[in-house]
Design an enzyme around this catalytic site. Structure first.
Site, mmCIF file in Angstrom:
data_model
loop_
_atom_site.group_PDB
_atom_site.id
_atom_site.type_symbol
_atom_site.label_atom_id
_atom_site.label_comp_id
_atom_site.label_asym_id
_atom_site.label_seq_id
_atom_site.Cartn_x
_atom_site.Cartn_y
_atom_site.Cartn_z
ATOM 1 N N ASP A 91 34.458 39.792 49.694
ATOM 2 C CA ASP A 91 33.743 40.990 48.879
ATOM 3 C C ASP A 91 32.244 39.919 48.005
ATOM 4 O O ASP A 91 31.300 40.832 47.497
ATOM 5 C CB ASP A 91 34.088 42.283 48.262
ATOM 6 C CG ASP A 91 34.772 41.874 47.529
ATOM 7 O OD1 ASP A 91 34.915 40.562 46.437
ATOM 8 O OD2 ASP A 91 34.723 43.016 46.551
ATOM 9 N N TYR A 129 31.056 31.981 41.848
ATOM 10 C CA TYR A 129 32.599 30.898 41.362
ATOM 11 C C TYR A 129 31.899 29.672 41.293
ATOM 12 O O TYR A 129 32.640 28.852 40.582
ATOM 13 C CB TYR A 129 33.602 31.776 42.977
ATOM 14 C CG TYR A 129 33.751 32.630 42.419
ATOM 15 C CD1 TYR A 129 35.322 33.300 41.798
ATOM 16 C CD2 TYR A 129 33.507 33.906 42.441
ATOM 17 C CE1 TYR A 129 35.440 33.856 41.172
ATOM 18 C CE2 TYR A 129 34.502 35.132 42.715
ATOM 19 C CZ TYR A 129 35.489 35.946 41.753
ATOM 20 O OH TYR A 129 35.838 36.500 41.390
HETATM 21 P P1 NAD Z 1 47.045 44.689 40.769
HETATM 22 O O1 NAD Z 1 48.180 44.518 40.383
HETATM 23 O O2 NAD Z 1 46.294 46.581 40.174
HETATM 24 O O3 NAD Z 1 47.636 45.767 42.810
HETATM 25 C C1 NAD Z 1 48.360 44.761 43.509
HETATM 26 C C2 NAD Z 1 49.458 45.633 44.011
HETATM 27 O O4 NAD Z 1 50.186 44.429 44.782
HETATM 28 C C3 NAD Z 1 50.576 46.072 42.959
HETATM 29 O O5 NAD Z 1 50.686 47.743 42.788
HETATM 30 C C4 NAD Z 1 51.556 44.831 43.556
HETATM 31 O O6 NAD Z 1 52.853 46.140 43.255
HETATM 32 C C5 NAD Z 1 51.570 44.887 44.061
HETATM 33 N N1 NAD Z 1 52.841 43.412 45.173
HETATM 34 C C6 NAD Z 1 52.530 42.891 44.956
HETATM 35 N N2 NAD Z 1 53.185 41.341 45.434
HETATM 36 C C7 NAD Z 1 53.358 42.446 46.303
HETATM 37 C C8 NAD Z 1 54.632 42.248 47.584
HETATM 38 N N3 NAD Z 1 55.049 40.858 47.751
HETATM 39 N N4 NAD Z 1 54.567 43.641 48.848
HETATM 40 C C9 NAD Z 1 54.015 44.492 48.419
HETATM 41 N N5 NAD Z 1 53.199 44.403 47.678
HETATM 42 C C10 NAD Z 1 52.460 43.883 46.665
HETATM 43 O O7 NAD Z 1 46.475 44.284 41.388
HETATM 44 P P2 NAD Z 1 44.091 44.083 41.926
HETATM 45 O O8 NAD Z 1 43.644 43.702 40.603
HETATM 46 O O9 NAD Z 1 44.736 46.153 42.318
HETATM 47 O O10 NAD Z 1 44.351 43.294 43.166
HETATM 48 C C11 NAD Z 1 44.361 43.821 44.339
HETATM 49 C C12 NAD Z 1 44.468 42.380 44.913
HETATM 50 O O11 NAD Z 1 42.913 42.309 45.605
HETATM 51 C C13 NAD Z 1 44.857 40.688 43.959
HETATM 52 O O12 NAD Z 1 45.141 40.126 45.023
HETATM 53 C C14 NAD Z 1 42.726 40.496 44.484
HETATM 54 O O13 NAD Z 1 41.937 39.395 44.088
HETATM 55 C C15 NAD Z 1 42.601 41.081 45.236
HETATM 56 N N6 NAD Z 1 41.008 41.371 45.497
HETATM 57 C C16 NAD Z 1 40.177 40.529 46.152
HETATM 58 C C17 NAD Z 1 38.820 41.494 46.727
HETATM 59 C C18 NAD Z 1 38.370 40.197 47.579
HETATM 60 O O14 NAD Z 1 37.099 39.961 47.581
HETATM 61 N N7 NAD Z 1 38.949 39.064 48.180
HETATM 62 C C19 NAD Z 1 38.240 41.574 45.867
HETATM 63 C C20 NAD Z 1 39.113 42.577 44.535
HETATM 64 C C21 NAD Z 1 40.035 42.581 44.930
HETATM 65 C C1 G6P Z 2 35.052 39.711 43.190
HETATM 66 C C2 G6P Z 2 36.109 38.278 44.317
HETATM 67 C C3 G6P Z 2 37.211 38.765 43.795
HETATM 68 C C4 G6P Z 2 37.785 38.898 42.800
HETATM 69 C C5 G6P Z 2 37.237 40.194 41.581
HETATM 70 C C6 G6P Z 2 37.622 39.860 40.946
HETATM 71 O O1 G6P Z 2 35.226 41.155 43.925
HETATM 72 O O2 G6P Z 2 35.525 38.390 45.165
HETATM 73 O O3 G6P Z 2 38.015 38.211 45.056
HETATM 74 O O4 G6P Z 2 39.329 39.716 42.700
HETATM 75 O O5 G6P Z 2 36.157 39.943 42.422
HETATM 76 O O6 G6P Z 2 37.306 40.894 40.000
HETATM 77 P P1 G6P Z 2 38.273 41.205 38.406
HETATM 78 O O7 G6P Z 2 37.322 42.217 37.842
HETATM 79 O O8 G6P Z 2 39.449 41.540 38.283
HETATM 80 O O9 G6P Z 2 38.065 40.056 37.252
HETATM 81 MN MN MN Z 3 36.872 37.227 46.274
#
Ligand code: NAD
Ligand code: G6P
Ligand code: MN
Length: 442
Positions: free
Chosen positions: A172, A265
């Site tokens: 995102d 980043y």
């Molecule tokens: P979080 O720790 O609150 O939630 C992650 C959940 O995944 C937890 O409830 C955990 O128990 C679960 N989990 C861990 N391993 C697992 C497995 N093997 N199988 C099933 N469930 C499992 O984390 P968050 O801060 O809410 O972020 C979640 C993910 O989304 C992270 O990887 C974060 O980097 C990603 N994210 C990506 C973007 C992006 O742009 N690509 C944006 C926002 C968040």
């Molecule tokens: C952006 C990135 C994600 C990342 C997030 C981290 O949305 O694209 O890949 O997981 O920021 O945010 P946080 O608030 O968890 O540092």
């Molecule tokens: Mn990202």
């Protein structure tokens, strides 16, 4: 005509992002109707808090949606059209270690960049492959829309180890930046027509046009030169002071190459020393998120459960996450929307490794994505990308082969790490901290 309704599984049901995604899905029912919604997580207790609150919310606002949550893969992945995956293997406790261990050696400690991103990648690969395999066993026609991090390493792992799987990796950040660009230009984000190339969390815009086809990048550059991408967007629910600082720092990243506009980043690679100096080694981003977003979301969930109602609840729709619905709609209804995805290069960036996973604009339709060629890229970016993509590939090889040597090489090659000696010290600490999460390295 009756519109098709979809069955969705959210993998990582206990994520801090789950309530925002659910609220956003509810706001999008007209264009993307849901018949069934399931949460899946491997942490029963964590998921239960979020799920019980969402159950109350859904019963009040969309009783027609069949909702369930589970830690059983068969139940979670049977009869599913889309898996939306946002897992964090090791949760925030491990993110904190990813960030603090490199800082002990004066090296950037970040969720997805440098040694922290490498460590997180070594944990995520297995988790994502496992979910992908469940999906393909129980719902072979489903699509997995993955935004679990570190997306660059996860994407390379799925390219190499599951080449025919129906997974699309997406981030995102470019979109978050484009919302800012639109605000700076005072137009709608949907009217931006862009050219962009790079790796995930490692890319550049080369053109930003409006819907009349006028090139607007110079106006953006004039703004970025002074302010970076820092501009207030009221609906951006996740932006706190640390993100404002990141958006401001873009002005210095931009100065290095005024021909393009950079992803936020890149500061971790181009200004590593600055980042280290401005990070409190005892209170990193993981601490901010645990004290901020995690507390806020979980206390709102507990509040809903206690009151037995989600009226006036503290959950906020993550509107900018509607790109996930855009992607699902494009696949389901062949909308041919142009989206930035993380995909195999295969010539789309002409002078770059055809086997690299790159982030570029694609047209998405019912058969998946078609890449839009981005031509040849400049030497500065090509040099940086070759180094970084080699890091990502070495991590995946290290994971698949259980190779200490390759992981040491990956850390040594990261632009954020000053020497092979420091790389080895960090690696040995990370191995210790990641026992039970990483494959054993020989
Ligand atoms: P979080 O720790 O609150 O939630 C992650 C959940 O995944 C937890 O409830 C955990 O128990 C679960 N989990 C861990 N391993 C697992 C497995 N093997 N199988 C099933 N469930 C499992 O984390 P968050 O801060 O809410 O972020 C979640 C993910 O989304 C992270 O990887 C974060 O980097 C990603 N994210 C990506 C973007 C992006 O742009 N690509 C944006 C926002 C968040
Ligand atoms: C952006 C990135 C994600 C990342 C997030 C981290 O949305 O694209 O890949 O997981 O920021 O945010 P946080 O608030 O968890 O540092
Ligand atoms: Mn990202």
């Amino acid at each position: 005509m009756i519109m098709k309704k979809f069955s969705i599984t959210v993998a990582g049901g206990g994520s801090t992002f789950t309530p925002g995604i659910v609220m956003m899905l509810l706001d999008n029912q007209e264009r993307f109707p849901i018949r069934k919604l399931c949460f899946y997580d491997n942490d029963k207790e964590r998921q239960e808090t979020i799920a019980k609150a969402c159950e109350i919310l859904l019963a009040e606002r969309a009783p027609e949606i069949e909702f369930h949550y589970t830690v059983d893969p068969k139940e979670a992945f049977t009869d599913v059209d889309f898996v939306m995956a946002h897992i964090r293997v090791g949760k925030y406790a491990m993110r904190e270690k990813d960030e603090k261990i490199p800082m002990k050696y004066g090296v950037v400690g970040q969720e997805t960049c440098g040694p922290g991103g490498i460590a997180y990648g070594m944990r995520s690969i297995g988790g994502i492959l496992e979910i992908l395999d469940y999906m393909e066993t129980y719902s072979p026609n489903a699509w997995m829309l993955n935004y679990s991090n570190p997306a660059a390493i996860v994407a390379e792992a799925t390219r190499k180890l599951r080449p025919n799987s129906r997974i699309i990796n997406i981030c995102d950040m470019p979109l978050g930046i484009m919302l800012r660009m639109a605000k700076i230009l005072n137009i709608s984000e949907k009217d931006l027509d862009i050219s962009y190339f790079g790796l995930n969390h490692f890319g550049w815009w080369t053109s930003v046009k409006d819907k009349e086809g006028n090139e607007r990048i110079q106006e953006l550059k004039d703004y970025v030169k002074e302010n970076g991408y820092d501009i207030t967007i009221e609906t951006d629910v996740h932006i706190d002071q640390s993100w404002h600082e990141t958006f401001q720092k873009v002005k210095d990243v931009y100065a290095v190459d005024p021909e393009t506009l950079p992803n936020t980043y890149l500061k971790y690679y181009l200004y590593s020393d600055y980042v280290v100096e401005h990070t409190d080694a005892n209170y990193t981003r993981a601490n901010m998120v645990m004290d901020g977003r995690e507390k806020k979301v979980f206390s709102a969930a507990r509040d809903i459960i206690e009151k037995g109602t989600a009226k006036d609840c503290g959950f906020e729709a993550d509107d900018h996450a509607s790109y996930i619905v855009d992607l699902a709609c494009a696949l389901a209804f062949n909308t041919k929307e142009k989206m930035l995805l993380i995909v195999p290069n295969e010539g789309a960036i002409e002078n770059f490794d055809p086997e690299a996973m790159v982030e570029i604009p694609c047209i998405v339709g019912k058969d998946g994505f078609e890449k839009i060629n981005q031509g040849r890229i400049p030497r500065f970016q090509k040099g940086l990308m070759e180094q970084q993509v080699s890091v990502e590939k070495l991590v995946v090889e290290a994971w698949a082969e259980g190779s200490y040597q390759k992981l040491w090489q990956a850390l040594t090659l990261s632009k954020t790490v000053p020497s092979a000696g420091v790389a080895k010290q960090i690696l040995d600490d990370l191995i210790e901290a990641n026992k039970g999460y990483w494959p054993e390295l020989r």
